[in-house]
Each structure stands twice: as C-alpha cells, then as structure tokens.
Design a protein around this motif. Sequence first.
Motif, PDB file in Angstrom:
ATOM      1  N   VAL A  19       0.830  -1.192   0.000  1.00 44.91           N
ATOM      2  CA  VAL A  19       0.000   0.000   0.000  1.00 44.91           C
ATOM      3  C   VAL A  19       0.869   1.248   0.000  1.00 44.91           C
ATOM      4  O   VAL A  19       0.624   2.204  -0.728  1.00 44.91           O
ATOM      5  CB  VAL A  19      -0.939  -0.007   1.228  1.00 44.91           C
ATOM      6  N   ILE A  20       1.925   1.248   0.829  1.00 42.35           N
ATOM      7  CA  ILE A  20       2.814   2.401   0.884  1.00 42.35           C
ATOM      8  C   ILE A  20       3.462   2.647  -0.469  1.00 42.35           C
ATOM      9  O   ILE A  20       3.483   3.757  -0.979  1.00 42.35           O
ATOM     10  CB  ILE A  20       3.903   2.202   1.955  1.00 42.35           C
ATOM     11  N   ASN A  21       3.996   1.585  -1.057  1.00 44.12           N
ATOM     12  CA  ASN A  21       4.716   1.736  -2.316  1.00 44.12           C
ATOM     13  C   ASN A  21       3.808   2.178  -3.447  1.00 44.12           C
ATOM     14  O   ASN A  21       4.252   2.782  -4.410  1.00 44.12           O
ATOM     15  CB  ASN A  21       5.394   0.415  -2.679  1.00 44.12           C
ATOM     16  N   SER A  22       2.508   1.868  -3.356  1.00 47.53           N
ATOM     17  CA  SER A  22       1.585   2.214  -4.433  1.00 47.53           C
ATOM     18  C   SER A  22       1.178   3.679  -4.363  1.00 47.53           C
ATOM     19  O   SER A  22       0.597   4.202  -5.304  1.00 47.53           O
ATOM     20  CB  SER A  22       0.329   1.342  -4.357  1.00 47.53           C
ATOM     21  N   ASN A  23       1.457   4.359  -3.260  1.00 47.07           N
ATOM     22  CA  ASN A  23       1.031   5.742  -3.124  1.00 47.07           C
ATOM     23  C   ASN A  23       2.023   6.484  -2.255  1.00 47.07           C
ATOM     24  O   ASN A  23       1.930   6.491  -1.033  1.00 47.07           O
ATOM     25  CB  ASN A  23      -0.375   5.803  -2.514  1.00 47.07           C
ATOM     26  N   ALA A  24       2.988   7.130  -2.888  1.00 46.40           N
ATOM     27  CA  ALA A  24       4.066   7.795  -2.159  1.00 46.40           C
ATOM     28  C   ALA A  24       3.598   9.044  -1.436  1.00 46.40           C
ATOM     29  O   ALA A  24       4.354   9.639  -0.674  1.00 46.40           O
ATOM     30  CB  ALA A  24       5.197   8.147  -3.123  1.00 46.40           C
ATOM     31  N   SER A  25       2.343   9.478  -1.662  1.00 45.53           N
ATOM     32  CA  SER A  25       1.858  10.706  -1.047  1.00 45.53           C
ATOM     33  C   SER A  25       1.354  10.515   0.379  1.00 45.53           C
ATOM     34  O   SER A  25       0.990  11.474   1.037  1.00 45.53           O
ATOM     35  CB  SER A  25       0.731  11.311  -1.900  1.00 45.53           C
ATOM     36  N   HIS A  26       1.306   9.278   0.846  1.00 40.62           N
ATOM     37  CA  HIS A  26       0.876   9.065   2.227  1.00 40.62           C
ATOM     38  C   HIS A  26       1.803   9.819   3.174  1.00 40.62           C
ATOM     39  O   HIS A  26       3.026   9.777   3.043  1.00 40.62           O
ATOM     40  CB  HIS A  26       0.913   7.572   2.576  1.00 40.62           C
ATOM     41  N   ASP A  27       1.213  10.496   4.161  1.00 43.86           N
ATOM     42  CA  ASP A  27       2.027  11.351   5.019  1.00 43.86           C
ATOM     43  C   ASP A  27       2.708  10.549   6.116  1.00 43.86           C
ATOM     44  O   ASP A  27       2.524   9.354   6.273  1.00 43.86           O
ATOM     45  CB  ASP A  27       1.194  12.495   5.598  1.00 43.86           C
ATOM     46  N   ASP A  28       3.523  11.260   6.890  1.00 44.17           N
ATOM     47  CA  ASP A  28       4.331  10.604   7.910  1.00 44.17           C
ATOM     48  C   ASP A  28       3.493   9.964   9.008  1.00 44.17           C
ATOM     49  O   ASP A  28       3.902   8.963   9.593  1.00 44.17           O
ATOM     50  CB  ASP A  28       5.305  11.611   8.529  1.00 44.17           C
ATOM     51  N   ALA A  29       2.337  10.523   9.294  1.00 49.67           N
ATOM     52  CA  ALA A  29       1.473   9.911  10.314  1.00 49.67           C
ATOM     53  C   ALA A  29       1.018   8.531   9.872  1.00 49.67           C
ATOM     54  O   ALA A  29       0.986   7.584  10.672  1.00 49.67           O
ATOM     55  CB  ALA A  29       0.267  10.802  10.595  1.00 49.67           C
ATOM     56  N   GLU A  30       0.677   8.396   8.603  1.00 50.85           N
ATOM     57  CA  GLU A  30       0.237   7.097   8.102  1.00 50.85           C
ATOM     58  C   GLU A  30       1.390   6.100   8.073  1.00 50.85           C
ATOM     59  O   GLU A  30       1.201   4.901   8.281  1.00 50.85           O
ATOM     60  CB  GLU A  30      -0.382   7.244   6.708  1.00 50.85           C
ATOM     61  N   ILE A  31       2.585   6.598   7.810  1.00 53.20           N
ATOM     62  CA  ILE A  31       3.759   5.717   7.850  1.00 53.20           C
ATOM     63  C   ILE A  31       3.989   5.234   9.274  1.00 53.20           C
ATOM     64  O   ILE A  31       4.277   4.052   9.513  1.00 53.20           O
ATOM     65  CB  ILE A  31       4.996   6.445   7.300  1.00 53.20           C
ATOM     66  N   ALA A  32       3.867   6.137  10.240  1.00 54.19           N
ATOM     67  CA  ALA A  32       4.017   5.745  11.642  1.00 54.19           C
ATOM     68  C   ALA A  32       2.973   4.707  12.030  1.00 54.19           C
ATOM     69  O   ALA A  32       3.278   3.719  12.709  1.00 54.19           O
ATOM     70  CB  ALA A  32       3.911   6.971  12.541  1.00 54.19           C
ATOM     71  N   VAL A  68       9.065  -1.063   6.925  1.00 53.48           N
ATOM     72  CA  VAL A  68       8.034  -0.095   6.540  1.00 53.48           C
ATOM     73  C   VAL A  68       8.637   1.283   6.320  1.00 53.48           C
ATOM     74  O   VAL A  68       8.369   1.949   5.314  1.00 53.48           O
ATOM     75  CB  VAL A  68       6.921  -0.039   7.614  1.00 53.48           C
ATOM     76  N   ILE A  69       9.464   1.733   7.252  1.00 55.33           N
ATOM     77  CA  ILE A  69      10.047   3.072   7.145  1.00 55.33           C
ATOM     78  C   ILE A  69      10.985   3.168   5.943  1.00 55.33           C
ATOM     79  O   ILE A  69      10.959   4.144   5.178  1.00 55.33           O
ATOM     80  CB  ILE A  69      10.783   3.439   8.445  1.00 55.33           C
ATOM     81  N   ARG A  70      11.809   2.132   5.751  1.00 56.78           N
ATOM     82  CA  ARG A  70      12.732   2.151   4.604  1.00 56.78           C
ATOM     83  C   ARG A  70      11.984   2.198   3.278  1.00 56.78           C
ATOM     84  O   ARG A  70      12.407   2.869   2.337  1.00 56.78           O
ATOM     85  CB  ARG A  70      13.606   0.903   4.638  1.00 56.78           C
ATOM     86  N   ALA A  71      10.886   1.450   3.189  1.00 61.42           N
ATOM     87  CA  ALA A  71      10.124   1.420   1.941  1.00 61.42           C
ATOM     88  C   ALA A  71       9.515   2.783   1.628  1.00 61.42           C
ATOM     89  O   ALA A  71       9.437   3.194   0.470  1.00 61.42           O
ATOM     90  CB  ALA A  71       9.026   0.361   2.034  1.00 61.42           C
ATOM     91  N   ALA A  72       9.088   3.503   2.668  1.00 63.45           N
ATOM     92  CA  ALA A  72       8.402   4.771   2.461  1.00 63.45           C
ATOM     93  C   ALA A  72       9.341   5.971   2.452  1.00 63.45           C
ATOM     94  O   ALA A  72       9.124   6.935   1.721  1.00 63.45           O
ATOM     95  CB  ALA A  72       7.349   4.960   3.557  1.00 63.45           C
ATOM     96  N   ARG A  73      10.375   5.927   3.290  1.00 59.79           N
ATOM     97  CA  ARG A  73      11.296   7.062   3.450  1.00 59.79           C
ATOM     98  C   ARG A  73      12.741   6.547   3.481  1.00 59.79           C
ATOM     99  O   ARG A  73      13.405   6.572   4.504  1.00 59.79           O
ATOM    100  CB  ARG A  73      10.983   7.804   4.752  1.00 59.79           C
ATOM    101  N   PRO A  74      13.254   6.098   2.352  1.00 62.05           N
ATOM    102  CA  PRO A  74      14.578   5.467   2.334  1.00 62.05           C
ATOM    103  C   PRO A  74      15.721   6.399   2.728  1.00 62.05           C
ATOM    104  O   PRO A  74      16.789   5.935   3.123  1.00 62.05           O
ATOM    105  CB  PRO A  74      14.729   5.002   0.876  1.00 62.05           C
ATOM    106  N   GLY A  75      15.533   7.700   2.644  1.00 61.66           N
ATOM    107  CA  GLY A  75      16.595   8.623   2.993  1.00 61.66           C
ATOM    108  C   GLY A  75      16.635   9.013   4.458  1.00 61.66           C
ATOM    109  O   GLY A  75      17.553   9.709   4.896  1.00 61.66           O
ATOM    110  N   ASP A  76      15.645   8.549   5.229  1.00 64.52           N
ATOM    111  CA  ASP A  76      15.578   8.924   6.636  1.00 64.52           C
ATOM    112  C   ASP A  76      16.482   8.034   7.487  1.00 64.52           C
ATOM    113  O   ASP A  76      16.744   6.880   7.144  1.00 64.52           O
ATOM    114  CB  ASP A  76      14.142   8.785   7.167  1.00 64.52           C
ATOM    115  N   ALA A  77      16.947   8.585   8.603  1.00 61.76           N
ATOM    116  CA  ALA A  77      17.686   7.800   9.582  1.00 61.76           C
ATOM    117  C   ALA A  77      16.708   7.205  10.587  1.00 61.76           C
ATOM    118  O   ALA A  77      15.616   7.740  10.799  1.00 61.76           O
ATOM    119  CB  ALA A  77      18.708   8.669  10.296  1.00 61.76           C
TER     120      ALA A  77
END
Length: 285
Positions: free
Chosen positions: A21-34, A78-87
């Motif tokens: 789901v995350i990969n299909s829609n990169a516009s999901h915000d950080d709250a949804e990633i959390a 999950v975090i890597r898939a959505a925000r690969p540049g984040d620590a």
Amino acid sequence: MNGGDRIGSRRGAQPDTVHAVINSNASHDDAEIAVAAVRAGAEVVRARYGQRLTRIDKGAGDFATDADVAAEEAILDVIRAARPGDAVHGEEGGRRGADDAARQWLVDPLCGTLNYAVGHMLVAVNVALRGGPAAVADPFTGEVFFTDGENAWVRGDEGDTPLAPTAATKLVDVNLDAPFPSAPGFRAVDLLAHPGFVARFRPRVVSTTLALAWVATGSRAAYVTDGGDLTGSVHFAAGIALCRDAGCVVTGVDGAPVGQAGRGLLVAADAETHGLLLSMIRGRG
C-alpha cells in the motif's frame, strides 16, 4: 484523515500488505507511515506471544528478546520502503542511516519486554518521527494511538476517534523502574506515600509507556516517571507527542518544559491534576 484510505486499517494486516500500500502511493504522510510501522511491529509481537523466546542480555539486569528484534526489523522495513533517505534509531539496532540525515525516526519495538517475557500483555509498540508525527500500538487490543503533529486520534475497527483526555478515573501510573536519577530530590515511591496522593488518586504500575497513551485517551489521569531529557528517547518520544497533541499537560517532574531543561515526565489529563501532582512532588500538597 480520510477514513477510507488508511494504511493497514484492517486488524491483523500482514506487513507485506502494508508495504504494498505504501509503495503504491508515495503521497501518504508521515502519520500514516508511523501507523503502518507500529502495526507491522504489533503483528510480530502478537504472533510471537506465548512462544519460546531467546533472551539477549543487555547488562544490569536488562534484556531484549528475539521478538523485540523481529518487531524492530518489521518496523524498519516499513520506514525504509516509504522514506529510504531517513535515519532510524531503534532500541535494539541503534542508529541506522546517514549521520547527517535531517529526519530521524525513533523506534521502540516492544516496550514492556519483561511483561511480555513472563506472559503479560501490557506492552506497546512505539514509533515517532522526531519533532513530528508518532504512533503507539497496543498489539493485543488492535488499537493504534497516533498524532499527525497537531491532533491525536485512536484508530480501531470502526475508524478514527479523536482523543479526549480526562482525569475522571483518578488513576495515576507511576514508573518505579530504576534508575532513580533525581533522588533524593524526587522519588516516585515517596509520591505514592504522600497523604494528598492517597486522598485524591489511586496508583497503578504497568511498566510500559502504553500508560502514556492511556492518559491521552482518558483511562488514566496522569503518568509520572523520573529521568533526564526524554524527548529523544525511543521509549517516550511517541507517547510525549501523542499526549501533547491530545491536549494533556506535559512537563518534567520539576515543572519545567520537557527537554534539556526538564527532568523526567509529569503528564496529566488537565491542569488541575497536573498542579496537584506537582505540588505533592515539590512537597507542598
């Protein structure tokens, strides 16, 4: 948030489904990633509950289990898939990612490891983007408590409900775990014996930061713990963010703002409860 467009809103959703789901829609915000991340971790925690666990010694009587490690890996996926540049800073794996990354996720994959290891279900899964959205999952109720950085909700099978703190229960959770860095100025056990506390409140000790989420929901009137600056703690960052955005009063046990100037946490559902507890801590109540 759009109730019809949630990541992992179905209880028991598998981490692979969440990733898709995350990969299909990169516009999901950080709250949804959390939210997606804590659900992935919670799925592992539920699945491993009651099984034989391997303990990993951390010294000084502390330990992790292989369930902690597996839950953290599920969250990191999950975090890597959505925000690969984040620590990411995880309790078990430490810091991962670029040292100069502007964004840092704080991950506590299983808060309440000792409870879990002895077969108790009082645990939490915590994920916070430092300075931003955060989520806390109760693996055994399926609830996810989360904030987008401004407002806070609980997500269950029926959708999202705004959090509404209240001190009506008069239940106060007090963390009695060592160490006790503020002694002799502050000892949690002294608070429990204070005549004013006994007259107004009833203590609870669950040894997990799930209790912070309970203050935000109104099932606890307050939460008290000793410590230093807990804003960057993998254990406490998500709960602090949740309580702040739910409208709780959040300070150190000394009344100072949480952060470098504050010590520990005094989180209350309202100003009256906060003031009563602070006066007791200061020896005036």
